[in-house]
Design a protein around this motif. Structure first.
Motif, PDB file in Angstrom:
ATOM      1  N   GLY A  90       0.805  -1.221   0.000  1.00  0.00           N
ATOM      2  CA  GLY A  90       0.000   0.000   0.000  1.00  0.00           C
ATOM      3  C   GLY A  90       0.830   1.259   0.000  1.00  0.00           C
ATOM      4  N   LYS A  91       2.082   1.136  -0.391  1.00  0.00           N
ATOM      5  CA  LYS A  91       3.003   2.276  -0.390  1.00  0.00           C
ATOM      6  C   LYS A  91       2.512   3.401  -1.298  1.00  0.00           C
ATOM      7  CE  LYS A  91       6.633   1.229  -2.566  1.00  0.00           C
ATOM      8  NZ  LYS A  91       6.237   1.950  -3.805  1.00  0.00           N
ATOM      9  N   THR A  92       2.135   3.073  -2.510  1.00  0.00           N
ATOM     10  CA  THR A  92       1.640   4.097  -3.438  1.00  0.00           C
ATOM     11  C   THR A  92       0.330   4.701  -2.936  1.00  0.00           C
ATOM     12  OG1 THR A  92       2.727   3.087  -5.348  1.00  0.00           O
ATOM     13  CG2 THR A  92       0.846   4.518  -5.794  1.00  0.00           C
ATOM     14  N   THR A  93      -0.511   3.881  -2.342  1.00  0.00           N
ATOM     15  CA  THR A  93      -1.766   4.385  -1.769  1.00  0.00           C
ATOM     16  C   THR A  93      -1.494   5.454  -0.719  1.00  0.00           C
ATOM     17  OG1 THR A  93      -2.877   2.268  -2.142  1.00  0.00           O
ATOM     18  CG2 THR A  93      -3.843   3.740  -0.498  1.00  0.00           C
ATOM     19  N   ILE A  94      -0.544   5.191   0.171  1.00  0.00           N
ATOM     20  CA  ILE A  94      -0.201   6.159   1.219  1.00  0.00           C
ATOM     21  C   ILE A  94       0.391   7.422   0.592  1.00  0.00           C
ATOM     22  CG2 ILE A  94       1.181   6.581   3.280  1.00  0.00           C
ATOM     23  CD1 ILE A  94      -1.084   4.524   3.605  1.00  0.00           C
ATOM     24  N   ALA A  95       1.310   7.251  -0.369  1.00  0.00           N
ATOM     25  CA  ALA A  95       1.980   8.403  -0.974  1.00  0.00           C
ATOM     26  C   ALA A  95       0.982   9.326  -1.672  1.00  0.00           C
ATOM     27  CB  ALA A  95       3.043   7.924  -1.965  1.00  0.00           C
ATOM     28  N   VAL A  96       0.095   8.756  -2.465  1.00  0.00           N
ATOM     29  CA  VAL A  96      -0.866   9.563  -3.224  1.00  0.00           C
ATOM     30  C   VAL A  96      -1.846  10.260  -2.295  1.00  0.00           C
ATOM     31  CG1 VAL A  96      -2.773   9.460  -4.877  1.00  0.00           C
ATOM     32  CG2 VAL A  96      -0.655   8.211  -5.348  1.00  0.00           C
ATOM     33  N   ASN A  97      -2.409   9.509  -1.347  1.00  0.00           N
ATOM     34  CA  ASN A  97      -3.408  10.099  -0.461  1.00  0.00           C
ATOM     35  C   ASN A  97      -2.809  11.138   0.480  1.00  0.00           C
ATOM     36  OD1 ASN A  97      -6.251   8.702  -0.719  1.00  0.00           O
ATOM     37  ND2 ASN A  97      -4.751   7.070  -0.977  1.00  0.00           N
ATOM     38  N   LEU A  98      -1.572  10.913   0.919  1.00  0.00           N
ATOM     39  CA  LEU A  98      -0.903  11.913   1.756  1.00  0.00           C
ATOM     40  C   LEU A  98      -0.647  13.185   0.965  1.00  0.00           C
ATOM     41  CD1 LEU A  98       0.561  12.873   4.297  1.00  0.00           C
ATOM     42  CD2 LEU A  98       2.590  11.631   3.514  1.00  0.00           C
ATOM     43  N   ALA A  99      -0.128  13.037  -0.258  1.00  0.00           N
ATOM     44  CA  ALA A  99       0.177  14.220  -1.072  1.00  0.00           C
ATOM     45  C   ALA A  99      -1.082  15.027  -1.379  1.00  0.00           C
ATOM     46  CB  ALA A  99       0.866  13.787  -2.368  1.00  0.00           C
ATOM     47  N   LEU A 100      -2.193  14.339  -1.667  1.00  0.00           N
ATOM     48  CA  LEU A 100      -3.439  15.036  -1.982  1.00  0.00           C
ATOM     49  C   LEU A 100      -4.055  15.690  -0.752  1.00  0.00           C
ATOM     50  CD1 LEU A 100      -5.122  12.499  -4.442  1.00  0.00           C
ATOM     51  CD2 LEU A 100      -4.157  14.738  -5.018  1.00  0.00           C
ATOM     52  N   SER A 101      -3.694  15.246   0.442  1.00  0.00           N
ATOM     53  CA  SER A 101      -4.247  15.805   1.672  1.00  0.00           C
ATOM     54  C   SER A 101      -3.560  17.098   2.090  1.00  0.00           C
ATOM     55  CB  SER A 101      -4.146  14.785   2.806  1.00  0.00           C
ATOM     56  OG  SER A 101      -4.876  13.615   2.497  1.00  0.00           O
ATOM     57  N   LEU A 102      -2.361  17.338   1.539  1.00  0.00           N
ATOM     58  CA  LEU A 102      -1.593  18.510   1.918  1.00  0.00           C
ATOM     59  C   LEU A 102      -1.788  19.623   0.906  1.00  0.00           C
ATOM     60  CD1 LEU A 102       1.758  16.744   2.870  1.00  0.00           C
ATOM     61  CD2 LEU A 102      -0.159  17.332   4.378  1.00  0.00           C
ATOM     62  N   LYS A 103      -1.654  20.837   1.355  1.00  0.00           N
ATOM     63  CA  LYS A 103      -1.720  21.982   0.455  1.00  0.00           C
ATOM     64  C   LYS A 103      -0.316  22.302  -0.049  1.00  0.00           C
ATOM     65  CE  LYS A 103      -5.744  24.093   2.691  1.00  0.00           C
ATOM     66  NZ  LYS A 103      -6.276  25.301   3.382  1.00  0.00           N
ATOM     67  N   ASP A 104      -0.209  22.588  -1.327  1.00  0.00           N
ATOM     68  CA  ASP A 104       1.069  23.007  -1.915  1.00  0.00           C
ATOM     69  C   ASP A 104       2.140  21.924  -1.750  1.00  0.00           C
ATOM     70  OD1 ASP A 104       2.762  24.732  -3.284  1.00  0.00           O
ATOM     71  OD2 ASP A 104       3.502  25.660  -1.443  1.00  0.00           O
ATOM     72  N   ALA A 105       1.820  20.692  -2.161  1.00  0.00           N
ATOM     73  CA  ALA A 105       2.766  19.582  -2.044  1.00  0.00           C
ATOM     74  C   ALA A 105       3.244  19.141  -3.419  1.00  0.00           C
ATOM     75  CB  ALA A 105       2.118  18.408  -1.317  1.00  0.00           C
ATOM     76  N   GLN A 106       4.319  18.364  -3.407  1.00  0.00           N
ATOM     77  CA  GLN A 106       4.848  17.747  -4.617  1.00  0.00           C
ATOM     78  C   GLN A 106       4.864  16.238  -4.402  1.00  0.00           C
ATOM     79  OE1 GLN A 106       8.770  19.937  -5.689  1.00  0.00           O
ATOM     80  NE2 GLN A 106       8.519  20.167  -3.493  1.00  0.00           N
ATOM     81  N   LEU A 107       4.636  15.497  -5.475  1.00  0.00           N
ATOM     82  CA  LEU A 107       4.705  14.038  -5.415  1.00  0.00           C
ATOM     83  C   LEU A 107       5.639  13.546  -6.507  1.00  0.00           C
ATOM     84  CD1 LEU A 107       3.738  11.268  -4.363  1.00  0.00           C
ATOM     85  CD2 LEU A 107       1.801  11.440  -5.954  1.00  0.00           C
TER      86      LEU A 107
END
Length: 284
Positions: free
Chosen positions: A13-30
């Motif tokens: 679930g590594k990609t799941t965590i990365a994508v959902n974390l990045a989308l939860s933050l404002k002004d982030a990069q993935l």
């Protein structure tokens, strides 16, 4: 901060965590550093544009100048050149592009040409800045593409790095310069075994880390018990949830449909920031 999302094995679930974390933050990069098989954009659906080619300078021999002295092959630690009694052989996929062979050649018989090993693609959207690397099929130089990809990180913005699975060179290239690493695991025998391998890598590299347990209510409690015993922060536990699984199967980040999880990922980020700052103060 630069935060890597890694795991000792694939499918945790590594990609799941990365994508959902990045989308939860404002002004982030993935950044998707799993360049052999990038899959973050399966959930984002962005229109990606080519940013740059990733090239490796590869030697070319001018045989009219070469006297077969063998100094180039003696220097090369990767056996990319072999000097025979009447010829010189070059193995391009073994070359790491260091340029040392051209320096040690006494007759200036070696020049270099660029060999494409991958490409960097990206997209800038209102929600997220996203980049991914894509290794050319048949090329082994994964780390070079990862290094080129990470050169696009804006140091003034939070960067989430989706690292490749495992504990080999691509993972080390992805995490070696990050501030914190989130290790994603599952509480199964395989997940527990490979988590310990990943923990060893983080300890050797001196990178602070914490654990996210995905599908925490299947398997057993060995991962959580081990983390308590070793004083490893358990940053988040995600249950085996039918709605999360349904959204995942449709390529939909679940924070987009389940807003309560966006708050939890923001809290996860705050916890990581606090742990990093606490460690930084302790070291000072």
């Amino acid at each position: 901060m630069k935060i890597a999302i890694a795991s000792g094995k694939g499918g945790t679930g590594k990609t799941t965590i990365a994508v959902n974390l990045a989308l939860s933050l404002k002004d982030a990069q993935l950044f998707d550093c799993d360049v052999e098989e990038p899959n973050c954009n399966l959930f984002l659906g962005y229109d990606l544009e080519k940013v740059e080619d990733v090239n490796v300078p590869t030697p070319v021999i001018d045989k009219s100048k070469c006297d077969l002295c063998g100094k180039c092959s003696e220097f090369c630690q990767f056996n990319a050149l072999a000097v025979l009694p009447e010829d010189v052989m070059i193995f391009p996929t073994l070359c790491h592009g260091c340029g040392g062979c051209s320096i040690v050649c006494p007759n200036e018989a070696i020049s270099e040409v660029d060999r494409k090993v991958g490409v960097i693609e990206g997209s800038t959207n209102e929600d997220l800045v996203f980049y991914q690397g894509l290794l050319k099929i048949g090329e082994p130089m994964t780390s070079l593409v990862i290094k080129a990809l990470q050169e696009h990180i804006d140091k003034n913005t939070t960067a989430i790095i989706d690292a490749p699975p495992g504990t080999a060179c691509p993972v080390i290239a992805s995490v070696k310069n990050v501030d914190y690493c989130i290790l994603v695991t599952e509480s199964t025998p395989f997940g527990f075994h490979d988590l310990k391998l990943a923990l060893d890598v983080m300890r050797i590299l001196g990178i602070p880390f914490g654990v996210v347990i995905n599908q925490c209510d299947i398997g057993d409690n060995r991962v959580e018990e081990y983390c308590i015993e070793e004083e490893i922060p358990v940053l988040m536990k995600i249950p085996y949830d039918r709605e999360i699984a349904r959204l995942y199967s449709q390529g939909i980040p679940f924070v987009n449909e389940m807003p309560e999880w966006k708050d939890r990922f923001v809290r996860l980020f705050r916890d990581v920031t606090s742990l990093y700052e606490m460690r930084d103060r302790t070291e000072q």
